[in-house]
Enzyme design. Structure first.
Site, mmCIF file in Angstrom:
data_model
loop_
_atom_site.group_PDB
_atom_site.id
_atom_site.type_symbol
_atom_site.label_atom_id
_atom_site.label_comp_id
_atom_site.label_asym_id
_atom_site.label_seq_id
_atom_site.Cartn_x
_atom_site.Cartn_y
_atom_site.Cartn_z
ATOM 1 N N HIS A 1 -29.613 39.055 -41.977
ATOM 2 C CA HIS A 1 -30.992 39.208 -42.463
ATOM 3 C C HIS A 1 -31.338 40.683 -42.525
ATOM 4 C CE1 HIS A 1 -32.864 40.330 -38.539
ATOM 5 N NE2 HIS A 1 -31.793 39.715 -38.071
ATOM 6 N N SER B 1 -27.530 38.364 -36.617
ATOM 7 C CA SER B 1 -28.235 39.642 -36.629
ATOM 8 C C SER B 1 -27.294 40.790 -36.264
ATOM 9 C CB SER B 1 -29.430 39.548 -35.673
ATOM 10 O OG SER B 1 -30.287 40.664 -35.814
#
Length: 409
Positions: A127, A104
């Protein structure tokens, strides 16, 4: 050697939850850890940008390299960006070392450093940005626009690091991709894998075509455009020719002393031409009549001198290899166009037009052909032939040898 183990201060002296001592410096290299969630609250909630950047500010003058060890699940985007920009603004060279996972927000902190190193068996996770909102439709639309802006912002960091486009990473991020160290290196996010030995140039080559099968690339852009691929339409996969061609180019590299395996055909032929041009011919007029041994002509660095017959053979083989490569390209492109005709995407009369387009812009033309709907152009006779109207009784009669019956108008 663990730089954090000796002379570690008490917990109250730590400047960030990421186990950052005050400071760990050796030979001008400062080592820091990002081993927690990235969170604006800091303290028990994770590492805030304020805490982390205070540790950077406390580094002494003269630091030439900041080595950031990462094992983090990521966290808040804006604090991650603040940490990254604090590293960017420091005059020292920054090296991110992923020891466990850079997920992330931690993934773009790592990718934004001057060098991103993957430890063996470490991973990266990317993501789309995630957010929460409560309100009416206008609030929700604004929240969606904010998330899309953040996605593009994050993708720009990956793009700058890898050399791939922002659109490429915007297509990859929704897949919630976990990447191994090797995949991170292949994608361009990582610069190297720490602890992995460099593989030598392969000398022996084997025909593995008997084991070939479609493998299904995980990435839509993983197919190399210049090599025959079993995933392309038609029948472009001619492995016998490909193996012979690879043997030829490997032999050329070996004889020329070229260790770079990523050279194109044009670059390899240019190296051959240069080596031939640099080869000194004996000057018969200047040769003494006595049996004294003539002085050897100087050889430029990077050049290889071989017997004239061997060079002539290399030239012949290079010409054959270029011809074989051109033939493969032509046959492969013909297969692409024929497959589009067979699927009813284009008319047979358009064959030469699309072959010319493939020669100019193969990737764009393949994409255009794939966008045409199948079955637009009929590929079989419309209606039924007389043989299709034969009844079951007539088939049985014919099988029994009773002859056939003419179909009346």
């Amino acid at each position: 050697m663990n730089p954090f183990k000796p002379n570690r201060p008490p917990a109250a002296a730590l400047t960030a939850r990421a186990e950052i001592p005050t400071p760990v410096v050796a030979n001008g290299v400062a080592t820091l850890r990002l081993y927690d969630v990235i969170d604006a609250w800091g303290g028990d909630w994770g590492v805030s940008a304020g805490e982390f950047n205070a540790a950077i500010d406390a580094l002494p003058d003269g630091i030439t390299e900041i080595r950031l060890l990462i094992n983090s699940p990521g966290g808040e985007v804006w604090d991650g960006l603040a940490i990254l920009n604090a590293l960017r603004s420091h005059p020292a060279r920054t090296v991110a070392v992923v020891e466990g996972i850079a997920a992330s927000a931690a993934s773009f902190v790592a990718a934004g450093c001057d060098e991103m190193v993957m430890s063996r068996n470490s991973e990266v996770y990317i993501h789309n940005a995630i957010g929460y909102a409560s309100g009416d439709a206008e609030v929700m639309r604004a929240a969606a626009e904010d998330l899309e802006r953040l996605d593009r912002n994050i993708a720009s960091i990956y793009a700058e690091k890898s050399g791939k486009s922002i659109e490429y990473w915007l297509a990859e991020m929704p897949k919630d991709r976990f990447m191994t160290a090797e995949e991170a290196l292949e994608s361009g996010l990582a610069d190297r894998i720490e602890g992995a030995d460099a593989a030598p140039v392969a000398r022996a080559r084997f025909d593995m075509s008997m084991f070939a099968r479609p493998r299904g690339d995980r990435s839509p852009q993983a197919t190399l455009p210049e090599l025959p691929s079993s995933t392309e339409p038609g029948d472009p996969n001619r492995k016998d020719d490909l193996v012979a061609y690879e043997d030829l180019t490997a032999g050329l590299r070996e004889r020329l002393g070229v260790t770079e395996t990523a050279l194109t055909d044009e670059q390899l032929l240019a190296a051959l031409d240069e080596s031939l041009a640099e080869r000194a011919e004996p000057d018969e007029a200047a040769a003494p009549a006595a049996e004294a041994t003539p002085a050897a002509a100087p050889v430029a660095d990077g050049s290889v001198v071989v017997e004239a017959g061997a060079f002539a053979e290399l030239q012949r083989q290079a010409a054959l290899g270029a011809t074989a490569h051109a033939t493969q390209q032509t046959q492969r492109r013909e297969g692409i166009v024929q497959n589009a005709i067979n699927e009813g995407r284009i008319a047979p009369a358009s064959r030469e037009h699309f072959l010319a387009l493939l020669g100019k812009d193969e990737a764009g033309t393949v994409a255009a052909l794939a966008s045409f709907p199948k079955g637009t152009i009929p590929v079989a006779e419309i209606g039924h032939s007389e043989s299709e109207a034969v009844t079951d009784n007539q088939r049985l009669a014919a099988k029994a040898g009773w002859g056939t019956t003419k179909k009346e108008a």
